[in-house]
Design an enzyme around this catalytic site. Structure first.
Site, PDB file in Angstrom:
ATOM      1  N   SER A   1       0.533  -1.489   0.110  1.00 45.56           N
ATOM      2  CA  SER A   1      -0.128   0.424   0.048  1.00 45.56           C
ATOM      3  C   SER A   1       0.819   1.599  -0.112  1.00 45.56           C
ATOM      4  O   SER A   1       1.741   1.406   0.362  1.00 45.56           O
ATOM      5  CB  SER A   1      -1.304   0.223   1.881  1.00 45.56           C
ATOM      6  OG  SER A   1      -1.209   1.572   1.193  1.00 45.56           O
TER       7      SER A   1
ATOM      8  N   HIS B   1      -7.244  -3.444   5.102  1.00 43.17           N
ATOM      9  CA  HIS B   1      -6.757  -2.424   5.008  1.00 43.17           C
ATOM     10  C   HIS B   1      -7.507  -1.307   4.098  1.00 43.17           C
ATOM     11  O   HIS B   1      -7.761  -0.142   4.456  1.00 43.17           O
ATOM     12  CB  HIS B   1      -5.911  -2.196   4.780  1.00 43.17           C
ATOM     13  CG  HIS B   1      -4.953  -0.651   4.171  1.00 43.17           C
ATOM     14  ND1 HIS B   1      -4.626  -0.047   2.795  1.00 43.17           N
ATOM     15  CD2 HIS B   1      -3.830  -0.287   4.359  1.00 43.17           C
ATOM     16  CE1 HIS B   1      -4.402   0.268   2.216  1.00 43.17           C
ATOM     17  NE2 HIS B   1      -4.084   1.001   3.882  1.00 43.17           N
ATOM     18  N   ASN B   2      -7.569  -2.072   3.363  1.00 44.72           N
ATOM     19  CA  ASN B   2      -8.254  -1.514   2.188  1.00 44.72           C
ATOM     20  C   ASN B   2      -9.988  -1.121   2.477  1.00 44.72           C
ATOM     21  O   ASN B   2     -10.467  -0.176   2.119  1.00 44.72           O
ATOM     22  CB  ASN B   2      -8.701  -2.220   0.485  1.00 44.72           C
ATOM     23  CG  ASN B   2      -7.482  -1.630  -0.299  1.00 44.72           C
ATOM     24  OD1 ASN B   2      -5.721  -1.415   0.720  1.00 44.72           O
ATOM     25  ND2 ASN B   2      -6.746  -1.891  -1.325  1.00 44.72           N
TER      26      ASN B   2
ATOM     27  N   GLU C   1      -9.443   2.238   4.838  1.00 44.75           N
ATOM     28  CA  GLU C   1      -9.553   3.191   3.944  1.00 44.75           C
ATOM     29  C   GLU C   1     -10.518   3.404   3.214  1.00 44.75           C
ATOM     30  O   GLU C   1     -10.839   4.602   3.436  1.00 44.75           O
ATOM     31  CB  GLU C   1      -8.905   3.171   2.228  1.00 44.75           C
ATOM     32  CG  GLU C   1      -8.118   3.083   1.512  1.00 44.75           C
ATOM     33  CD  GLU C   1      -7.798   2.642   0.352  1.00 44.75           C
ATOM     34  OE1 GLU C   1      -6.403   2.591   0.627  1.00 44.75           O
ATOM     35  OE2 GLU C   1      -7.727   2.883  -0.371  1.00 44.75           O
TER      36      GLU C   1
ATOM     37  N   LYS D   1      -4.073  -6.921   3.480  1.00 42.35           N
ATOM     38  CA  LYS D   1      -4.198  -6.139   2.970  1.00 42.35           C
ATOM     39  C   LYS D   1      -5.286  -5.578   2.773  1.00 42.35           C
ATOM     40  O   LYS D   1      -6.191  -4.293   2.540  1.00 42.35           O
ATOM     41  CB  LYS D   1      -3.124  -5.845   1.059  1.00 42.35           C
ATOM     42  CG  LYS D   1      -3.590  -4.910   0.526  1.00 42.35           C
ATOM     43  CD  LYS D   1      -3.037  -3.652   0.728  1.00 42.35           C
ATOM     44  CE  LYS D   1      -3.223  -2.899  -0.072  1.00 42.35           C
ATOM     45  NZ  LYS D   1      -3.561  -2.583  -1.292  1.00 42.35           N
TER      46      LYS D   1
HETATM   47  N1  LIG Z   1      -2.323   1.794  -8.593  1.00 42.23           N
HETATM   48  C1  LIG Z   1      -2.203   2.117  -7.309  1.00 42.23           C
HETATM   49  O1  LIG Z   1      -2.130   2.780  -6.950  1.00 42.23           O
HETATM   50  C2  LIG Z   1      -2.137   0.517  -6.477  1.00 42.23           C
HETATM   51  C3  LIG Z   1      -2.017  -0.498  -7.250  1.00 42.23           C
HETATM   52  N2  LIG Z   1      -2.140  -2.109  -6.634  1.00 42.23           N
HETATM   53  C4  LIG Z   1      -2.287  -3.590  -7.247  1.00 42.23           C
HETATM   54  O2  LIG Z   1      -1.036  -3.456  -7.852  1.00 42.23           O
HETATM   55  C5  LIG Z   1      -1.055  -4.527  -9.374  1.00 42.23           C
HETATM   56  C6  LIG Z   1      -0.165  -3.446 -10.277  1.00 42.23           C
HETATM   57  O3  LIG Z   1      -0.458  -2.450 -10.142  1.00 42.23           O
HETATM   58  P1  LIG Z   1      -0.262  -1.380 -11.801  1.00 42.23           P
HETATM   59  O4  LIG Z   1       0.340  -1.180 -11.362  1.00 42.23           O
HETATM   60  O5  LIG Z   1      -1.756   0.159 -11.746  1.00 42.23           O
HETATM   61  O6  LIG Z   1      -0.385  -2.414 -12.977  1.00 42.23           O
HETATM   62  P2  LIG Z   1      -2.519  -2.946 -13.113  1.00 42.23           P
HETATM   63  O7  LIG Z   1      -2.915  -3.134 -12.716  1.00 42.23           O
HETATM   64  O8  LIG Z   1      -2.649  -1.132 -14.350  1.00 42.23           O
HETATM   65  O9  LIG Z   1      -1.651  -3.754 -14.463  1.00 42.23           O
HETATM   66  C7  LIG Z   1      -1.007  -3.184 -15.411  1.00 42.23           C
HETATM   67  C8  LIG Z   1      -0.086  -4.482 -16.453  1.00 42.23           C
HETATM   68  O10 LIG Z   1      -0.244  -6.102 -15.651  1.00 42.23           O
HETATM   69  C9  LIG Z   1       0.517  -6.352 -16.857  1.00 42.23           C
HETATM   70  N3  LIG Z   1      -0.480  -7.377 -17.421  1.00 42.23           N
HETATM   71  C10 LIG Z   1      -1.633  -7.663 -17.749  1.00 42.23           C
HETATM   72  N4  LIG Z   1      -2.394  -9.012 -17.891  1.00 42.23           N
HETATM   73  C11 LIG Z   1      -1.422  -9.336 -17.902  1.00 42.23           C
HETATM   74  C12 LIG Z   1      -0.986 -10.477 -19.210  1.00 42.23           C
HETATM   75  N5  LIG Z   1      -2.260 -11.702 -18.889  1.00 42.23           N
HETATM   76  N6  LIG Z   1       0.797 -10.907 -18.723  1.00 42.23           N
HETATM   77  C13 LIG Z   1       1.125 -10.127 -18.479  1.00 42.23           C
HETATM   78  N7  LIG Z   1       1.724  -8.998 -17.717  1.00 42.23           N
HETATM   79  C14 LIG Z   1       0.033  -8.291 -17.695  1.00 42.23           C
HETATM   80  C15 LIG Z   1       0.450  -5.362 -17.993  1.00 42.23           C
HETATM   81  O11 LIG Z   1       1.117  -5.482 -18.635  1.00 42.23           O
HETATM   82  P3  LIG Z   1       1.361  -4.999 -19.950  1.00 42.23           P
HETATM   83  O12 LIG Z   1       2.045  -3.464 -20.080  1.00 42.23           O
HETATM   84  O13 LIG Z   1       2.176  -5.856 -21.538  1.00 42.23           O
HETATM   85  O14 LIG Z   1      -0.227  -4.668 -20.558  1.00 42.23           O
HETATM   86  C16 LIG Z   1       0.636  -4.016 -17.329  1.00 42.23           C
HETATM   87  O15 LIG Z   1       2.937  -4.442 -16.949  1.00 42.23           O
HETATM   88  C17 LIG Z   1      -2.419  -4.699  -8.871  1.00 42.23           C
HETATM   89  O16 LIG Z   1      -2.771  -5.591  -8.578  1.00 42.23           O
HETATM   90  C18 LIG Z   1      -3.077  -3.227  -8.040  1.00 42.23           C
HETATM   91  O17 LIG Z   1      -4.190  -3.760  -7.870  1.00 42.23           O
HETATM   92  C19 LIG Z   1      -1.804  -1.690  -5.630  1.00 42.23           C
HETATM   93  C20 LIG Z   1      -2.007  -0.717  -4.798  1.00 42.23           C
HETATM   94  C21 LIG Z   1      -1.918   0.104  -5.106  1.00 42.23           C
HETATM   95  O1  LIG Z   2      -4.941  -0.153  -2.669  1.00 44.02           O
HETATM   96  C1  LIG Z   2      -5.174   0.844  -2.907  1.00 44.02           C
HETATM   97  C2  LIG Z   2      -4.663   1.670  -1.671  1.00 44.02           C
HETATM   98  O2  LIG Z   2      -3.829   0.733  -0.842  1.00 44.02           O
HETATM   99  C3  LIG Z   2      -5.477   1.173  -3.558  1.00 44.02           C
HETATM  100  O3  LIG Z   2      -5.396   2.711  -4.137  1.00 44.02           O
HETATM  101  C4  LIG Z   2      -6.997   0.795  -3.862  1.00 44.02           C
HETATM  102  O4  LIG Z   2      -7.449  -0.122  -5.153  1.00 44.02           O
HETATM  103  C5  LIG Z   2      -8.347   1.548  -4.320  1.00 44.02           C
HETATM  104  O5  LIG Z   2      -8.908   1.006  -3.862  1.00 44.02           O
HETATM  105  P1  LIG Z   2     -10.534   2.102  -5.351  1.00 44.02           P
HETATM  106  O6  LIG Z   2     -10.147   1.556  -6.226  1.00 44.02           O
HETATM  107  O7  LIG Z   2     -11.670   0.449  -5.066  1.00 44.02           O
HETATM  108  O8  LIG Z   2     -10.637   3.220  -3.462  1.00 44.02           O
END
Ligand SMILES: NC(=O)C1=CN([C@@H]2O[C@H](COP(=O)(O)OP(=O)(O)OC[C@H]3O[C@@H](n4cnc5c(N)ncnc54)[C@H](OP(=O)(O)O)[C@@H]3O)[C@@H](O)[C@H]2O)C=CC1
Ligand SMILES: O=C(CO)[C@H](O)[C@H](O)COP(=O)(O)O
Length: 494
Positions: A146, A203-204, A207, A200
């Site tokens: 997070s 936590h959300n 949140e 986690k």
């Molecule tokens: N964004 C945030 O603030 C937060 C996100 N998270 C979690 O972290 C993880 C990553 O989040 P985020 O960085 O936002 O990225 P995304 O959730 O937007 O995912 C995109 C990434 O996943 C890859 N991907 C998707 N499908 C496949 C597949 N079938 N095979 C291989 N690669 C694949 C993409 O590759 P390509 O470039 O090839 O499309 C890209 O690298 C998620 O699980 C999310 O829930 C946790 C905390 C906060």
């Molecule tokens: O994991 C997180 C932080 O800890 C992300 O901010 C979370 O995915 C946000 O959730 P939502 O889009 O459902 O508001």
């Protein structure tokens, strides 16, 4: 607020085969790339891979001078660039994306290698993946991370679950990139299989609740005549005291923002329909499955859902009337003080509900999650970081609590703020301002402290229409009344 900086000494990758990476990251979207940069900045050699090559190339082109990256365009080359035991952090889209990457990775790995899922996975998926990788001789670590994009780069809170052996090989690296609170890393081993992702997820859920309470505070202050910039000042003031938290800080920033296009406060031109990716509703689903009351968290999820039904709101807005005119809110100073009390009290309830859920899950799945540790690693780096967490940590360090609400300092705080909290819920109801979070939290508080609940009558009703039986306060066993006959009572234990 707690210290957000990271622990200083960069990790020494002394166990490396020369030229090999101590850890690799798959997924170069916002989270994965920033985590990889964080690792590199801390002195770790990091292998990089992304399904789409351009993303990997972009990271190296833009940030290559921040540390040592070993990029690959083929997963086989990525695996070959890792020192053993191989440590691979998968940071891709949760769900099928994560399964696809794991399926590709597993045949390339050897016994003892460690796969970490750093995404927001469902804990049931983590349990399934952990079992399947364990059978293949691999370690699987479900680690909730997070802090969003900035946290991933500058120091997130990390919540890992998996085998203790895997944590031994991985923990020091994760701890070196985590946020730090009072000199301690916001990363600690939480328990086997799904424990980390469960924590986690909760936590959300907290949140969601915290954000909803802040939203309700904003709504009431707005109804009381405060402009967004005035509210920003109020929130900044609160951030100096017991309510000090990242989300309050963020709120003041959002309220102060002026829209370039219209010159209006930005908050006034943002559509009032809240999105959600699922972790809040997973928390409520888990609570329902485990039979744990988390009504304040649930109301926060439903409040987002209500906001996102324009057709429902439009139809009801046409049809329904509000309270009679002239329902005044208290004058500004009183309103601000009462709303502060409601916000603090409801926040405590959300933590109490979330921690209770973790405790029950831990007992159900034999995880042995230590609640003090959970509070400790939530103190910095994560979205719900707040001054309150140090108080929660120290209360759990001092005693074993059934509920956070019985902790001495929490009880005192609630004692001092409950009048304001009750006033807010009453005022809001009379004025027609929806406060589902504040009122659900208060209902929970009053339900827990009540000597008798109406559940006795519910049991009577259930026995009446379905012979579901009831227990008595003055005898052991189950009983049934012959409602359709002579209404005599008989033991139902046979
Ligand atoms: N964004 C945030 O603030 C937060 C996100 N998270 C979690 O972290 C993880 C990553 O989040 P985020 O960085 O936002 O990225 P995304 O959730 O937007 O995912 C995109 C990434 O996943 C890859 N991907 C998707 N499908 C496949 C597949 N079938 N095979 C291989 N690669 C694949 C993409 O590759 P390509 O470039 O090839 O499309 C890209 O690298 C998620 O699980 C999310 O829930 C946790 C905390 C906060
Ligand atoms: O994991 C997180 C932080 O800890 C992300 O901010 C979370 O995915 C946000 O959730 P939502 O889009 O459902 O508001």
């Amino acid at each position: 607020m707690t210290d957000q900086s990271q622990s200083t000494p960069p990790a020494e990758d002394q166990d490396l085969d020369a030229g090999n990476a101590v850890i690799g990251v798959v997924g170069m979207a916002v989270m994965g790339r920033n985590l990889a940069r964080n690792l590199a900045r801390r002195g770790h050699v990091v292998a990089l891979y992304n399904r789409t090559d351009e993303r990997t190339d972009e990271v190296v082109a833009e940030y290559g001078d921040e540390g040592t990256f070993l990029p690959s365009h083929e997963l086989e080359d990525f695996v070959a660039s890792l020192a053993r035991p191989r440590r691979v952090v998968v940071m891709v889209q949760a769900g099928p994306g994560t399964d696809a990457v794991i399926d590709e990775l597993v045949p390339l790995l050897d016994e003892g290698d460690i796969v970490v899922d750093g995404g927001n996975a469902r804990y049931q998926d983590t349990r399934r993946r952990e079992e399947s990788l364990r059978e293949a001789g691999l370690h699987f670590v479900g680690a909730g991370i997070s802090g969003g994009e900035v946290g991933a780069l500058e120091g997130p809170a990390i919540m890992p679950g998996g085998s203790p052996e895997a944590y031994d090989a991985l923990g020091p690296i994760l701890e070196s990139i985590a946020a730090v609170a009072d000199g301690e890393p916001c990363c600690a081993y939480l328990g086997p299989d799904g424990a980390g992702h469960f924590v986690k997820m909760v936590h959300n859920g907290i949140e969601y609740a915290d954000m909803q309470f802040i939203g309700e505070a904003y709504h009431l202050l707005r109804a009381g005549g405060l402009e967004p910039t005035e509210m920003a000042e109020v929130f900044r003031g609160w951030n100096e005291g017991d309510l000090d938290s990242y989300l309050i800080e963020v709120t003041a920033e959002v309220l102060d923002q002026v829209d370039d296009r219209t010159g209006e406060p930005l908050v006034d031109v943002i559509l009032d329909a809240a999105g959600q990716k699922g972790t809040g509703s997973w928390t409520v689903q888990a609570a329902l499955e485990l039979g744990v009351p988390v009504n304040a968290i649930a109301e926060a999820v439903f409040a987002r859902s209500v906001s996102s039904h324009p057709e429902l709101r439009a139809a009801a807005a046409q049809a329904l009337s509000g309270p009679a005119e002239g329902t005044d809110l208290p004058e500004r100073e009183t309103l601000v003080a009462q709303v502060r009390d409601a916000l603090w009290s409801a926040k405590v309830v959300a933590y109490a509900q979330g921690l209770h859920l973790i405790r029950v899950a831990s007992e159900t799945y034999d995880w042995d999650v230590d609640i003090e540790t959970v509070a400790r690693i939530w103190r910095a780096g994560c979205i719900i970081r707040a001054r309150l967490l140090e108080r929660i940590r120290s209360e759990y360090a001092d005693q074993d609590l059934v509920t956070l609400l019985e902790a001495p300092s929490v009880r005192e705080g609630l004692e001092a703020s409950q009048d304001g909290w009750r006033a807010v819920v009453g005022t809001a109801a009379r004025a027609g301002v929806p406060v589902p979070g504040f009122s659900a939290a208060l209902a929970y508080y009053d339900s827990l402290r009540a000597e008798r609940l109406p559940a006795a009558l519910v049991q009577g009703q259930r026995d009446y229409f379905g012979a579901h039986t009831y227990r008595r306060v003055d005898d052991e066993g189950a009983f049934h009344t012959d409602w359709s006959g002579d209404r005599s009572e008989a033991s139902a234990d046979r």
